[in-house]
Design an enzyme around this catalytic site. Structure first.
Site, PDB file in Angstrom:
ATOM      1  N   GLU A  80     -29.092  19.206-119.876  1.00 52.73           N
ATOM      2  CA  GLU A  80     -28.196  20.344-119.486  1.00 52.73           C
ATOM      3  C   GLU A  80     -27.656  21.103-120.720  1.00 52.73           C
ATOM      4  O   GLU A  80     -26.727  21.975-120.457  1.00 52.73           O
ATOM      5  CB  GLU A  80     -27.096  19.563-118.555  1.00 52.73           C
ATOM      6  CG  GLU A  80     -26.196  18.483-119.220  1.00 52.73           C
ATOM      7  CD  GLU A  80     -25.042  18.348-118.356  1.00 52.73           C
ATOM      8  OE1 GLU A  80     -24.188  19.122-118.159  1.00 52.73           O
ATOM      9  OE2 GLU A  80     -25.120  17.088-118.055  1.00 52.73           O
ATOM     10  N   CYS A 112     -25.884  15.441-115.489  1.00 51.96           N
ATOM     11  CA  CYS A 112     -26.310  14.062-115.949  1.00 51.96           C
ATOM     12  C   CYS A 112     -27.510  13.423-115.197  1.00 51.96           C
ATOM     13  O   CYS A 112     -27.755  12.441-115.519  1.00 51.96           O
ATOM     14  CB  CYS A 112     -25.134  13.173-116.342  1.00 51.96           C
ATOM     15  SG  CYS A 112     -23.891  14.060-117.387  1.00 51.96           S
ATOM     16  N   SER A 202     -13.513  14.996-111.384  1.00 52.41           N
ATOM     17  CA  SER A 202     -15.025  14.349-111.950  1.00 52.41           C
ATOM     18  C   SER A 202     -14.926  12.849-111.684  1.00 52.41           C
ATOM     19  O   SER A 202     -15.877  12.458-111.078  1.00 52.41           O
ATOM     20  CB  SER A 202     -15.345  14.874-113.162  1.00 52.41           C
ATOM     21  OG  SER A 202     -14.688  14.503-114.114  1.00 52.41           O
ATOM     22  N   HIS A 234     -23.983   5.300-115.355  1.00 51.33           N
ATOM     23  CA  HIS A 234     -24.008   6.691-116.207  1.00 51.33           C
ATOM     24  C   HIS A 234     -22.791   6.483-117.098  1.00 51.33           C
ATOM     25  O   HIS A 234     -21.551   6.005-116.392  1.00 51.33           O
ATOM     26  CB  HIS A 234     -23.917   7.902-115.414  1.00 51.33           C
ATOM     27  CG  HIS A 234     -23.476   9.051-116.116  1.00 51.33           C
ATOM     28  ND1 HIS A 234     -23.835   9.540-117.349  1.00 51.33           N
ATOM     29  CD2 HIS A 234     -22.430   9.941-116.067  1.00 51.33           C
ATOM     30  CE1 HIS A 234     -23.187  10.354-117.823  1.00 51.33           C
ATOM     31  NE2 HIS A 234     -22.549  10.840-117.051  1.00 51.33           N
ATOM     32  N   LYS A 243     -14.066   0.759-114.229  1.00 55.65           N
ATOM     33  CA  LYS A 243     -13.484   1.158-113.087  1.00 55.65           C
ATOM     34  C   LYS A 243     -14.413   1.218-111.851  1.00 55.65           C
ATOM     35  O   LYS A 243     -14.047   0.728-110.826  1.00 55.65           O
ATOM     36  CB  LYS A 243     -12.587   2.501-112.924  1.00 55.65           C
ATOM     37  CG  LYS A 243     -11.362   2.625-113.885  1.00 55.65           C
ATOM     38  CD  LYS A 243     -10.633   3.777-113.671  1.00 55.65           C
ATOM     39  CE  LYS A 243      -9.465   4.020-114.589  1.00 55.65           C
ATOM     40  NZ  LYS A 243      -9.037   5.383-114.682  1.00 55.65           N
TER      41      LYS A 243
HETATM   42  P1  HMG Z   1      -7.555  12.504-120.187  1.00 50.32           P
HETATM   43  O1  HMG Z   1      -6.522  13.288-119.658  1.00 50.32           O
HETATM   44  O2  HMG Z   1      -7.917  12.477-121.776  1.00 50.32           O
HETATM   45  O3  HMG Z   1      -6.984  10.867-120.141  1.00 50.32           O
HETATM   46  O4  HMG Z   1      -8.775  12.493-119.155  1.00 50.32           O
HETATM   47  P2  HMG Z   1      -5.913  10.212-119.227  1.00 50.32           P
HETATM   48  O5  HMG Z   1      -4.489  10.899-119.483  1.00 50.32           O
HETATM   49  O6  HMG Z   1      -6.512  10.120-117.963  1.00 50.32           O
HETATM   50  O7  HMG Z   1      -5.825   8.810-119.836  1.00 50.32           O
HETATM   51  C1  HMG Z   1      -7.179   8.094-119.811  1.00 50.32           C
HETATM   52  C2  HMG Z   1      -6.481   6.572-119.718  1.00 50.32           C
HETATM   53  O8  HMG Z   1      -6.125   6.281-120.832  1.00 50.32           O
HETATM   54  C3  HMG Z   1      -5.526   6.127-118.539  1.00 50.32           C
HETATM   55  O9  HMG Z   1      -5.941   5.058-118.108  1.00 50.32           O
HETATM   56  C4  HMG Z   1      -4.438   6.113-119.486  1.00 50.32           C
HETATM   57  O10 HMG Z   1      -3.348   5.317-118.732  1.00 50.32           O
HETATM   58  C5  HMG Z   1      -4.875   5.199-120.666  1.00 50.32           C
HETATM   59  P3  HMG Z   1      -5.977   4.962-116.434  1.00 50.32           P
HETATM   60  O11 HMG Z   1      -4.827   5.375-115.647  1.00 50.32           O
HETATM   61  O12 HMG Z   1      -7.212   5.800-116.002  1.00 50.32           O
HETATM   62  O13 HMG Z   1      -6.495   3.557-116.041  1.00 50.32           O
HETATM   63  N1  HMG Z   1      -3.808   5.651-121.795  1.00 50.32           N
HETATM   64  C6  HMG Z   1      -3.645   4.836-122.635  1.00 50.32           C
HETATM   65  N2  HMG Z   1      -4.186   3.493-122.784  1.00 50.32           N
HETATM   66  C7  HMG Z   1      -3.508   2.570-123.788  1.00 50.32           C
HETATM   67  N3  HMG Z   1      -2.889   3.071-124.583  1.00 50.32           N
HETATM   68  C8  HMG Z   1      -2.177   4.509-124.668  1.00 50.32           C
HETATM   69  C9  HMG Z   1      -2.575   5.199-123.508  1.00 50.32           C
HETATM   70  N4  HMG Z   1      -2.443   6.410-123.263  1.00 50.32           N
HETATM   71  C10 HMG Z   1      -3.112   6.603-122.081  1.00 50.32           C
HETATM   72  N5  HMG Z   1      -1.522   4.886-125.587  1.00 50.32           N
HETATM   73  C11 HMG Z   1     -11.047  12.307-118.982  1.00 50.32           C
HETATM   74  C12 HMG Z   1     -10.012  11.735-119.372  1.00 50.32           C
HETATM   75  C13 HMG Z   1     -12.390  11.236-118.816  1.00 50.32           C
HETATM   76  C14 HMG Z   1     -10.733  12.909-117.545  1.00 50.32           C
HETATM   77  C15 HMG Z   1     -11.557  13.407-119.896  1.00 50.32           C
HETATM   78  O14 HMG Z   1     -11.787  13.082-121.078  1.00 50.32           O
HETATM   79  C16 HMG Z   1     -12.423  14.604-119.383  1.00 50.32           C
HETATM   80  O15 HMG Z   1     -12.067  15.631-118.659  1.00 50.32           O
HETATM   81  N6  HMG Z   1     -13.722  14.295-119.659  1.00 50.32           N
HETATM   82  C17 HMG Z   1     -14.940  15.258-119.195  1.00 50.32           C
HETATM   83  C18 HMG Z   1     -15.143  14.739-117.794  1.00 50.32           C
HETATM   84  C19 HMG Z   1     -15.600  13.432-117.644  1.00 50.32           C
HETATM   85  O16 HMG Z   1     -16.162  12.603-118.562  1.00 50.32           O
HETATM   86  N7  HMG Z   1     -15.602  12.729-116.205  1.00 50.32           N
HETATM   87  C20 HMG Z   1     -16.215  11.668-115.871  1.00 50.32           C
HETATM   88  C21 HMG Z   1     -16.780  11.689-114.438  1.00 50.32           C
HETATM   89  S1  HMG Z   1     -17.939  13.144-114.154  1.00 50.32           S
HETATM   90  C22 HMG Z   1     -19.295  12.655-115.194  1.00 50.32           C
HETATM   91  O17 HMG Z   1     -19.562  11.391-115.470  1.00 50.32           O
HETATM   92  C23 HMG Z   1     -20.495  13.584-115.251  1.00 50.32           C
HETATM   93  C24 HMG Z   1     -20.478  14.167-116.895  1.00 50.32           C
HETATM   94  O18 HMG Z   1     -21.205  13.233-117.627  1.00 50.32           O
HETATM   95  C25 HMG Z   1     -21.211  15.497-116.802  1.00 50.32           C
HETATM   96  C26 HMG Z   1     -22.384  15.758-116.381  1.00 50.32           C
HETATM   97  O19 HMG Z   1     -22.743  15.101-115.062  1.00 50.32           O
HETATM   98  O20 HMG Z   1     -23.342  16.513-116.680  1.00 50.32           O
HETATM   99  C27 HMG Z   1     -19.130  14.280-117.220  1.00 50.32           C
END
Ligand code: HMG
Length: 392
Positions: A80, A112, A202, A234, A243
């Site tokens: 992609e 992906c 996502s 993935h 999770k």
């Molecule tokens: P974010 O806003 O960086 O993270 O988004 P968050 O605020 O949701 O925090 C992540 C986790 O860290 C949370 O845990 C927090 O509590 C924890 P949860 O509540 O989820 O269990 N946290 C801490 N833990 C320990 N110590 C601390 C601390 N502070 C917070 N101090 C996100 C994360 C993955 C959403 C972001 O990086 C993103 O948008 N990434 C891009 C999209 C993505 O990867 N999506 C995944 C599913 S879609 C997919 O897999 C397809 C893809 O590969 C593309 C394709 O298909 O081509 C992306």
């Protein structure tokens, strides 16, 4: 029924990485958020003289030592991170790897998911012709932009697989569950270099489709959770995989999973991903490689469940059985060395690589040699990319 599946597997990632602690410090985030909250330790950073073509060629070069190159009559290139709207990136790879001219080459796209599409589309072709060998390459670079929430889930790399009858690594079973829904969770319009993403949504879709595809897969196959020795998902970030696995367990009436059980069921499938980051189409198959090379148990004749997810979105749950002597087809030492010997980048170097732009006005640019893999992008000129084998 004749067995078909993965006969050889190769991997390549860039020679540079960024430690997540450096990124956390620079962005004013607690380092534990990336390390524990996302499960990510490092992410690969692709230098200016590498792209999906060079990474694919490097991964492809590794697998071709196991087969007669003249037997390959189809190259499926899943990505992609396309470099052209018309010409398939695989055609450059076809030349770099000296594939025979009687070989079809096509690029596949669905976020992906497309390497899984390639794998499933290859299976009937392999059943039809026992002599045929198909080269399937997944190569990608995840880019969300500096200072975005997605920045911590970047990465890059390529996996190449030779698919054949009587495979020496993994036989793919015919039953599978798949599910499509038109959603905007992650996308990249043609005019953008970086993906746009609704991160939380996502993750919700990723988790929702685990259940949907599993339900269908188990109905068709009659298998249960415990018929699978390991699970490979993935890997956008390792924490989401954990999770998803918990969701799947609960869906199967298992109310709690201990840390040890989780560790045993996911095996070592996340080990490489924690160091490479998201490599989109290649991420699931990097998980497979990581599992096969690092699992403490012998996985011969054991079944692995696979969850493939591509935003937009399509997901598929399917399974495969590990073949005897699979270990003789792996090169764990090489892959571990590749990861261990990478050069760590400072934040400024990472941002410098990230902000590098190729000419878009037809001008010429000879690209510096960053001493990476066997293949490199040497020049961009007159709107064309020129690749070379750096080892010649
Ligand atoms: P974010 O806003 O960086 O993270 O988004 P968050 O605020 O949701 O925090 C992540 C986790 O860290 C949370 O845990 C927090 O509590 C924890 P949860 O509540 O989820 O269990 N946290 C801490 N833990 C320990 N110590 C601390 C601390 N502070 C917070 N101090 C996100 C994360 C993955 C959403 C972001 O990086 C993103 O948008 N990434 C891009 C999209 C993505 O990867 N999506 C995944 C599913 S879609 C997919 O897999 C397809 C893809 O590969 C593309 C394709 O298909 O081509 C992306």
């Amino acid at each position: 029924m004749m067995k078909v599946g993965i006969d050889a597997i190769g991997f390549y990632t860039s020679n540079y990485y960024l430690d997540m602690d450096i990124l956390a410090k620079a962005r004013g985030v607690d380092a534990n958020k990336f390390r524990t909250g996302l499960g990510q330790e490092q992410m690969a950073v692709v230098p200016p003289d590498e792209d999906v073509v060079t990474m694919a060629a490097d991964a492809g070069f590794e697998v071709l030592k196991h087969v007669d190159v003249n037997e390959i009559d189809l190259l499926l290139f899943a990505t992609e991170s396309a470099i052209d709207q018309s010409k398939a990136a695989g055609i450059f790879v076809h030349r770099l790897l000296n594939l025979p001219s009687r070989c079809r080459v096509v690029e596949l796209k669905q976020a992906c998911y497309s390497a899984t599409a390639g794998l499933q589309m290859a299976i009937p072709l392999l059943r039809e012709n026992p002599k045929r060998k198909i080269l399937l390459i997944a190569s990608d670079e995840a880019r969300y932009g500096l200072n975005t929430t997605g920045e911590s889930s970047q990465g890059g790399g390529a996996i190449a697989m030779v698919l054949s009858q009587n495979p020496r690594i993994l036989s793919i079973e015919p039953e599978s569950g798949f599910y499509t829904e038109d959603v905007m969770d992650f996308w990249r319009p043609n005019y953008r270099e970086e993906a746009l993403v609704d991160g939380k949504y996502s993750c919700e879709m990723y988790l929702k489709l685990v259940q949907k595809t599993w339900e269908q897969y188990t109905q068709i196959s009659g298998r249960t959770f415990f018929d699978h020795a390991r699970f490979c998902y993935h890997v956008p970030v390792p924490k989401l995989v954990e999770k998803a696995h918990l969701c799947l367990a609960r869906f199967n009436g298992i109310s709690a999973i201990s840390r040890d059980e989780m560790q045993a069921q996911l095996g070592a499938s996340l080990e490489y991903g924690r160091l490479v980051g998201n490599c989109y189409t290649a991420a699931l198959y990097l998980g497979l490689l990581s599992l096969l090379e690092n699992d403490p148990e012998d996985l011969t004749h054991r079944r692995i469940g696979f969850y493939s997810y591509g935003s937009g979105c399509i997901a598929e749950f399917f399974s495969g059985v590990v073949q005897e002597n699979y270990k003789s087809m792996l090169d764990m030492v090489r892959h571990r060395d590749m990861l261990k010997s990478r050069i760590p980048l400072s934040l400024a170097e990472y941002e410098g690589f990230y902000n590098f732009r190729y000419p878009v006005d037809g001008g010429s640019l000879v690209i510096s040699n960053y001493q990476t893999g066997r293949y490199r992008l040497a020049e961009v000129s007159d709107h064309k990319r020129f690749y070379e084998n750096a080892k010649l």
